[in-house]
Design an enzyme around this catalytic site. Structure first.
Site, PDB file in Angstrom:
ATOM      1  N   ASP A  95     -29.956 -24.011  36.425  1.00  0.00           N
ATOM      2  CA  ASP A  95     -31.285 -24.243  35.845  1.00  0.00           C
ATOM      3  C   ASP A  95     -31.247 -24.707  34.387  1.00  0.00           C
ATOM      4  OD1 ASP A  95     -30.479 -21.964  34.528  1.00  0.00           O
ATOM      5  OD2 ASP A  95     -31.761 -20.615  35.669  1.00  0.00           O
ATOM      6  N   GLU A 117     -27.198 -22.996  43.975  1.00  0.00           N
ATOM      7  CA  GLU A 117     -28.050 -21.902  43.477  1.00  0.00           C
ATOM      8  C   GLU A 117     -29.508 -22.371  43.391  1.00  0.00           C
ATOM      9  OE1 GLU A 117     -28.215 -20.095  39.350  1.00  0.00           O
ATOM     10  OE2 GLU A 117     -26.970 -18.578  40.294  1.00  0.00           O
ATOM     11  N   GLU A 131     -35.878 -22.548  31.772  1.00  0.00           N
ATOM     12  CA  GLU A 131     -35.134 -22.396  33.039  1.00  0.00           C
ATOM     13  C   GLU A 131     -36.005 -22.620  34.276  1.00  0.00           C
ATOM     14  OE1 GLU A 131     -34.842 -20.227  30.505  1.00  0.00           O
ATOM     15  OE2 GLU A 131     -32.712 -20.175  30.005  1.00  0.00           O
ATOM     16  N   HIS A 203     -27.929 -12.054  25.083  1.00  0.00           N
ATOM     17  CA  HIS A 203     -28.156 -13.204  24.206  1.00  0.00           C
ATOM     18  C   HIS A 203     -29.220 -14.137  24.762  1.00  0.00           C
ATOM     19  CE1 HIS A 203     -24.518 -14.087  26.758  1.00  0.00           C
ATOM     20  NE2 HIS A 203     -25.262 -15.131  27.080  1.00  0.00           N
ATOM     21  N   ARG A 205     -32.624 -16.016  25.144  1.00  0.00           N
ATOM     22  CA  ARG A 205     -33.574 -16.417  24.115  1.00  0.00           C
ATOM     23  C   ARG A 205     -34.863 -15.594  24.121  1.00  0.00           C
ATOM     24  NH1 ARG A 205     -32.977 -21.080  21.217  1.00  0.00           N
ATOM     25  NH2 ARG A 205     -30.917 -21.928  21.613  1.00  0.00           N
ATOM     26  N   HIS A 236     -22.543 -13.024  21.360  1.00  0.00           N
ATOM     27  CA  HIS A 236     -22.770 -14.472  21.342  1.00  0.00           C
ATOM     28  C   HIS A 236     -22.837 -14.957  19.891  1.00  0.00           C
ATOM     29  CE1 HIS A 236     -24.873 -18.262  22.287  1.00  0.00           C
ATOM     30  NE2 HIS A 236     -24.435 -18.101  23.506  1.00  0.00           N
TER      31      HIS A 236
HETATM   32  N1  UDP Z   1     -19.122 -14.167  30.716  1.00  0.00           N
HETATM   33  C1  UDP Z   1     -17.898 -14.435  30.110  1.00  0.00           C
HETATM   34  N2  UDP Z   1     -17.644 -13.898  28.870  1.00  0.00           N
HETATM   35  C2  UDP Z   1     -18.524 -13.114  28.208  1.00  0.00           C
HETATM   36  C3  UDP Z   1     -19.777 -12.859  28.813  1.00  0.00           C
HETATM   37  C4  UDP Z   1     -20.045 -13.405  30.066  1.00  0.00           C
HETATM   38  O1  UDP Z   1     -17.053 -15.138  30.682  1.00  0.00           O
HETATM   39  O2  UDP Z   1     -18.217 -12.654  27.096  1.00  0.00           O
HETATM   40  C5  UDP Z   1     -19.402 -14.778  32.035  1.00  0.00           C
HETATM   41  C6  UDP Z   1     -19.891 -13.834  33.097  1.00  0.00           C
HETATM   42  O3  UDP Z   1     -18.841 -13.408  33.929  1.00  0.00           O
HETATM   43  C7  UDP Z   1     -20.920 -14.643  33.877  1.00  0.00           C
HETATM   44  C8  UDP Z   1     -21.368 -15.717  32.899  1.00  0.00           C
HETATM   45  O4  UDP Z   1     -20.435 -15.718  31.836  1.00  0.00           O
HETATM   46  O5  UDP Z   1     -20.361 -15.279  35.007  1.00  0.00           O
HETATM   47  C9  UDP Z   1     -22.752 -15.420  32.387  1.00  0.00           C
HETATM   48  O6  UDP Z   1     -23.079 -16.257  31.359  1.00  0.00           O
HETATM   49  P1  UDP Z   1     -24.411 -16.087  30.492  1.00  0.00           P
HETATM   50  O7  UDP Z   1     -24.774 -14.643  30.413  1.00  0.00           O
HETATM   51  O8  UDP Z   1     -24.171 -16.809  29.228  1.00  0.00           O
HETATM   52  O9  UDP Z   1     -25.489 -16.921  31.289  1.00  0.00           O
HETATM   53  P2  UDP Z   1     -26.469 -16.592  32.477  1.00  0.00           P
HETATM   54  O10 UDP Z   1     -25.686 -15.946  33.569  1.00  0.00           O
HETATM   55  O11 UDP Z   1     -27.548 -15.701  31.942  1.00  0.00           O
HETATM   56  O12 UDP Z   1     -26.975 -17.933  32.896  1.00  0.00           O
END
Ligand code: UDP
Length: 364
Positions: A95, A117, A131, A203, A205, A236
């Protein structure tokens, strides 16, 4: 058949990697990888972990990039890429602005899109965060919809997508996780071996500002009230996150703040964790597969399945609620066990195989 797989950010790379690796095994598929690099460093470490070299790298990221400017620049760049590559199908995941913009560019070029997804919805287009609009637009333009769950299939039907264009595959995040979790992983940070660990990521927004301060205050209280528990928080780099997290938490002895972890050490951290507090979408999907309870630091989620299953709980950004719910899971073993059942509503680790099979049936 020429298949162009697009990745822009860390979660896209994690969730697209199993699809790329699966398609590479197929004799009928010529797989090319396009990195828009909407995020740079966090994307690169994932690609290198999965041994994926982008064939085309747009390196689009600029400091403080506005979404309008990012979209406009990306759309122009994609024009050139699509003309040169002439893919038979383009696969996007999730997204992000990358997904929405690639879908639009492919629409103009009459190239079919497969959306990995597909069908996550909050049904809240008034929310100022992009998103929901990104996935709705990509959904309207996509030819094939790879829905992670039956619930996401229902969302797509509600959005007017034909049933025959939807396939429930499970989420590829579980493919990546299960393949990674069985490797020999090193967290790379030494934590006291005898202590339980609470893993935190936050992290998003929509939490910036007052909600994030509440979250950090709650973490501070929890850490101070539970010196026998270790808190690990990969922070982050965004100053809205980093400055506040360090202000509230840096001086507390049982809190370890660190840089974002690379994917493999992060999986090691999830495995080591007793409990996870997060506002991440991906982590909400991964933790149940590892049997780890999650408290979600958001008021709503487009991933209701694990909440309905009782293994993930929404606690929002309210100070009292976060402290009370986390403390309960630390103190009440029965409540903890009820959430640590290892139920994984997001997939069985074979989503990428289903995606490859569907593409083979449709393209050959
Ligand atoms: N992740 C990572 N390192 C970190 C934190 C998260 O590799 O320090 C991975 C986690 O396993 C997951 C993904 O990053 O698969 C999630 O990313 P994020 O939270 O940035 O985005 P969202 O999932 O909310 O789109």
């Amino acid at each position: 058949k020429n298949i162009l797989c697009v990745v822009g950010t860390r979660p896209e790379a994690i969730k697209m990697a199993p699809v790329i690796l699966e398609l590479r095994k197929q004799p009928w598929a010529n797989v090319r990888v396009l990195a828009t690099a909407q995020h740079r460093q966090m994307l690169d470490q994932v690609l290198s972990f999965f041994d994926i070299q982008p064939d085309i790298d747009l390196n689009i990221m600029r400091p403080n990039q506005a979404l309008t400017e990012l979209t406009a620049r990306l759309l122009l760049e994609l024009d050139t890429v699509l003309k040169a590559e002439k893919p038979d199908v383009v696969l996007v995941q999730g997204d992000t602005t990358t997904v929405m913009t690639v879908a639009l560019a492919c629409f103009y070029h009459r190239i079919p899109i497969g959306h990995v997804e597909a069908g996550l919805r909050t049904w809240d287009m008034q929310n100022p965060f992009p998103e929901e609009a990104n996935r709705v637009i990509a959904g309207k333009l996509a030819r094939w919809h790879f829905a992670p769950t039956e619930g996401s299939r229902q969302n797509l039907l509600k959005d007017g997508i034909a049933d025959s264009d939807i396939i429930v595959t499970g989420n590829t995040v579980v493919d990546a996780l299960l393949a990674t979790a069985q490797r020999d992983l090193d967290l790379g940070i030494t934590l006291p071996a005898d202590k339980r660990m609470v893993l935190v990521t936050s992290h998003r927004r929509e939490n910036f500002g007052a909600p994030f301060r509440n979250i950090c205050r709650a973490l501070q209280t929890l850490a101070q009230n539970n010196p026998d528990v270790e808190f690990l928080y990969p922070v982050h780099p965004n100053p809205n996150v980093k400055d506040v997290a360090y202000e509230y938490l840096a001086h507390i002895p049982n809190v370890t703040l660190c840089e974002p972890l690379d994917y493999a050490p992060f999986v090691a951290a999830m495995k080591r964790a007793y409990l996870i507090l997060t506002d991440s979408g991906g982590v909400q999907e991964e933790a149940p597969a590892l049997g780890k309870p999650v408290l979600v630091l958001r008021e709503e989620t487009e991933r209701p399945e694990a909440v309905e299953e009782g293994v993930v709980k929404l606690v929002g950004s309210d100070y009292d609620r976060i402290v009370a719910e986390a403390q309960r899971l630390l103190d009440d073993e029965a409540a903890y066990k009820a959430m640590a059942r290892g139920v994984s509503p997001y997939g069985d680790g074979h989503a990428a195989e289903r995606i490859a099979r569907l593409l083979q049936e449709q393209l050959l």
